[in-house]
Design an enzyme around this catalytic site. Structure first.
Site, PDB file in Angstrom:
ATOM      1  N   HIS A 146      52.812 -61.201  63.539  1.00 29.88           N
ATOM      2  CA  HIS A 146      51.998 -60.308  64.369  1.00 29.88           C
ATOM      3  C   HIS A 146      50.545 -60.798  64.399  1.00 29.88           C
ATOM      4  O   HIS A 146      49.790 -60.557  63.457  1.00 29.88           O
ATOM      5  CB  HIS A 146      52.084 -58.876  63.842  1.00 29.88           C
ATOM      6  CG  HIS A 146      53.480 -58.347  63.779  1.00 29.88           C
ATOM      7  ND1 HIS A 146      54.155 -58.146  62.591  1.00 29.88           N
ATOM      8  CD2 HIS A 146      54.346 -58.008  64.768  1.00 29.88           C
ATOM      9  CE1 HIS A 146      55.371 -57.697  62.858  1.00 29.88           C
ATOM     10  NE2 HIS A 146      55.512 -57.605  64.158  1.00 29.88           N
ATOM     11  N   ASP A 199      62.549 -51.401  57.800  1.00 30.03           N
ATOM     12  CA  ASP A 199      61.823 -50.659  58.834  1.00 30.03           C
ATOM     13  C   ASP A 199      61.044 -51.607  59.739  1.00 30.03           C
ATOM     14  O   ASP A 199      61.120 -51.518  60.971  1.00 30.03           O
ATOM     15  CB  ASP A 199      60.860 -49.663  58.174  1.00 30.03           C
ATOM     16  CG  ASP A 199      60.102 -48.819  59.176  1.00 30.03           C
ATOM     17  OD1 ASP A 199      59.230 -49.375  59.883  1.00 30.03           O
ATOM     18  OD2 ASP A 199      60.363 -47.607  59.267  1.00 30.03           O
ATOM     19  N   TYR A 200      60.285 -52.513  59.145  1.00 29.86           N
ATOM     20  CA  TYR A 200      59.518 -53.483  59.942  1.00 29.86           C
ATOM     21  C   TYR A 200      60.442 -54.239  60.896  1.00 29.86           C
ATOM     22  O   TYR A 200      60.125 -54.435  62.078  1.00 29.86           O
ATOM     23  CB  TYR A 200      58.823 -54.495  59.026  1.00 29.86           C
ATOM     24  CG  TYR A 200      57.593 -54.004  58.300  1.00 29.86           C
ATOM     25  CD1 TYR A 200      56.930 -52.844  58.668  1.00 29.86           C
ATOM     26  CD2 TYR A 200      57.085 -54.731  57.223  1.00 29.86           C
ATOM     27  CE1 TYR A 200      55.798 -52.415  57.992  1.00 29.86           C
ATOM     28  CE2 TYR A 200      55.950 -54.316  56.542  1.00 29.86           C
ATOM     29  CZ  TYR A 200      55.311 -53.162  56.928  1.00 29.86           C
ATOM     30  OH  TYR A 200      54.187 -52.751  56.260  1.00 29.86           O
ATOM     31  N   PHE A 223      59.687 -45.402  57.562  1.00 26.20           N
ATOM     32  CA  PHE A 223      58.623 -44.592  58.132  1.00 26.20           C
ATOM     33  C   PHE A 223      59.179 -43.835  59.338  1.00 26.20           C
ATOM     34  O   PHE A 223      59.368 -44.408  60.405  1.00 26.20           O
ATOM     35  CB  PHE A 223      57.448 -45.476  58.530  1.00 26.20           C
ATOM     36  CG  PHE A 223      57.174 -46.569  57.512  1.00 26.20           C
ATOM     37  CD1 PHE A 223      56.935 -46.256  56.182  1.00 26.20           C
ATOM     38  CD2 PHE A 223      57.184 -47.906  57.888  1.00 26.20           C
ATOM     39  CE1 PHE A 223      56.704 -47.245  55.248  1.00 26.20           C
ATOM     40  CE2 PHE A 223      56.953 -48.908  56.959  1.00 26.20           C
ATOM     41  CZ  PHE A 223      56.713 -48.580  55.636  1.00 26.20           C
ATOM     42  N   ASP A 225      59.688 -42.291  62.459  1.00 29.12           N
ATOM     43  CA  ASP A 225      58.962 -42.200  63.723  1.00 29.12           C
ATOM     44  C   ASP A 225      59.944 -41.946  64.869  1.00 29.12           C
ATOM     45  O   ASP A 225      60.985 -41.331  64.668  1.00 29.12           O
ATOM     46  CB  ASP A 225      58.145 -43.476  63.953  1.00 29.12           C
ATOM     47  CG  ASP A 225      59.026 -44.710  64.178  1.00 29.12           C
ATOM     48  OD1 ASP A 225      60.256 -44.621  63.998  1.00 29.12           O
ATOM     49  OD2 ASP A 225      58.484 -45.766  64.549  1.00 29.12           O
ATOM     50  N   ASP A 242      60.462 -53.896  65.131  1.00 30.56           N
ATOM     51  CA  ASP A 242      60.341 -55.049  66.034  1.00 30.56           C
ATOM     52  C   ASP A 242      61.593 -55.198  66.895  1.00 30.56           C
ATOM     53  O   ASP A 242      61.507 -55.527  68.085  1.00 30.56           O
ATOM     54  CB  ASP A 242      60.111 -56.338  65.228  1.00 30.56           C
ATOM     55  CG  ASP A 242      58.702 -56.429  64.654  1.00 30.56           C
ATOM     56  OD1 ASP A 242      57.806 -55.723  65.160  1.00 30.56           O
ATOM     57  OD2 ASP A 242      58.501 -57.199  63.701  1.00 30.56           O
TER      58      ASP A 242
END
Length: 340
Positions: free
Chosen positions: A53, A313-314, A237, A239, A318
């Site tokens: 990123h 999660d990451y 997380f 969301d 993505d």
């Protein structure tokens, strides 16, 4: 009312009592196998936070730490009511939307000499100044601008009053303990108190507080002040993007009633039962995926010890961004709030 359930325990309780969101065992296994195959790639490595990123800060210093604090303090409600007309931030000739529009705006402001990551500046920032920092190339402004002003000023004043103006001092107080840092954030910064009540129990999601700890870990590559020995204690997380990816991949399923609401674009309120079920089941689904990954590692004696719910999660966040068109038939749930 009983004591507060932290995110993982909250996710388990919600999943066990959910009526409109369901975890699918076969889908959990499928996603775990997909992630297990990627266990030694940059996509599932702490360094991927920077390497994958370009808008994230690359230097491991105090300025970068305060950049993370500001962006995570404002890390909420980026979804667009119309995908063809959204808030767009231009930075170095490229247009950015969603969360990356915020990162681009912060970087643009810093390049222009606006000290947006300095607590002494953002504790006293005006609405006009914040509008300028977050100014969009389109006619769609960044959502919840007045709420962003309130939480940013509040956070800046807390930093000045309690942590000598720098989030690094808050990190130092955690003594390399992720849970201690999480509690320091939640107890001192009110906008991070992502809590609600579900079936008589008080439950915590702490989406922004956990991602703040995780982003510090990613920025510092798990070294020095970022060496959190209990980093795996954090959950995913909760969301609106990860649930969409989990449903698309077959690890979660919505009732027809809930899916109809999502397709109608119903606006949920933070704390609504179905909204809580989506978030809680997502947390527990990722925990079950992690359990299966560990089982696969034990069977094959080759698991990456670094893999945890944060990295999963990451990766899925993505994945959702990169497969947005494929997932168009699975709408995100819409909520306008400061928690995510």
């Amino acid at each position: 009312m009983e004591s507060l359930l932290p995110p993982k325990e909250a996710g388990k309780f919600i999943a066990e009592n959910s009526k409109d969101v369901f975890i699918v065992d076969e889908g959990v296994k499928k996603v775990a196998e997909m992630l297990f195959e990627k266990r030694n790639t940059k996509e599932l490595d702490p360094t991927g936070w920077k390497l994958l990123h370009e808008l994230n800060p690359q230097m491991m210093n105090e300025e970068s730490i305060n950049w993370v604090f500001v962006t995570d303090t404002l890390n909420f409600s980026f979804w667009s009511e119309n995908d063809d007309n959204k808030c767009l931030i231009k930075y170095k000739g490229k247009l950015h939307s969603g969360f990356w529009s915020l990162c681009a705006a912060v970087n643009r402001a810093l390049d222009e000499g606006i000290p947006i990551t300095s607590a002494s500046y953002f504790a006293n920032i005006t609405l006009e100044q914040l509008r300028n920092v977050l100014s969009s190339e389109s006619d769609v402004p960044m959502p919840l601008i007045e709420e962003r002003l309130r939480v940013l000023k509040e956070a800046g004043n807390v930093l000045l009053e309690k942590f000598d103006g720098s989030f690094l001092n808050c990190i130092k107080k955690s003594e390399n303990n992720a849970q201690k840092l999480l509690m320091l954030v939640v107890e001192n910064f009110p906008s991070y108190r992502d809590e609600t009540v579900f079936q008589g129990k008080k439950v915590a999601f702490y989406k922004r507080a956990q991602i703040l700890v995780a982003d510090i870990w990613g920025l510092l590559e798990g070294k020095g002040y970022g060496l959190f020995h209990d980093i795996a204690s954090l959950s995913m997380f909760a969301d609106y993007r990860i649930p969409q990816a989990l449903v698309y991949l077959g690890a979660m399923k919505y009732s027809q009633e809930l899916m109809d609401k999502l397709k109608q674009g119903v606006l949920f309120q933070s704390g609504d039962c179905q909204e809580v079920e989506i978030r809680g089941c997502s947390i527990w689904c990722i925990e079950l995926i992690m359990h299966r990954i560990r089982e696969l590692g034990a069977q094959k004696n080759c698991v990456n010890k670094e893999i945890n719910s944060i990295l999963v999660d990451y990766y899925l966040w993505d994945y959702a961004a990169n497969h947005r068109m494929n997932m168009a038939n699975i709408p995100i749930h819409h909520v306008r709030c400061i928690y995510y």
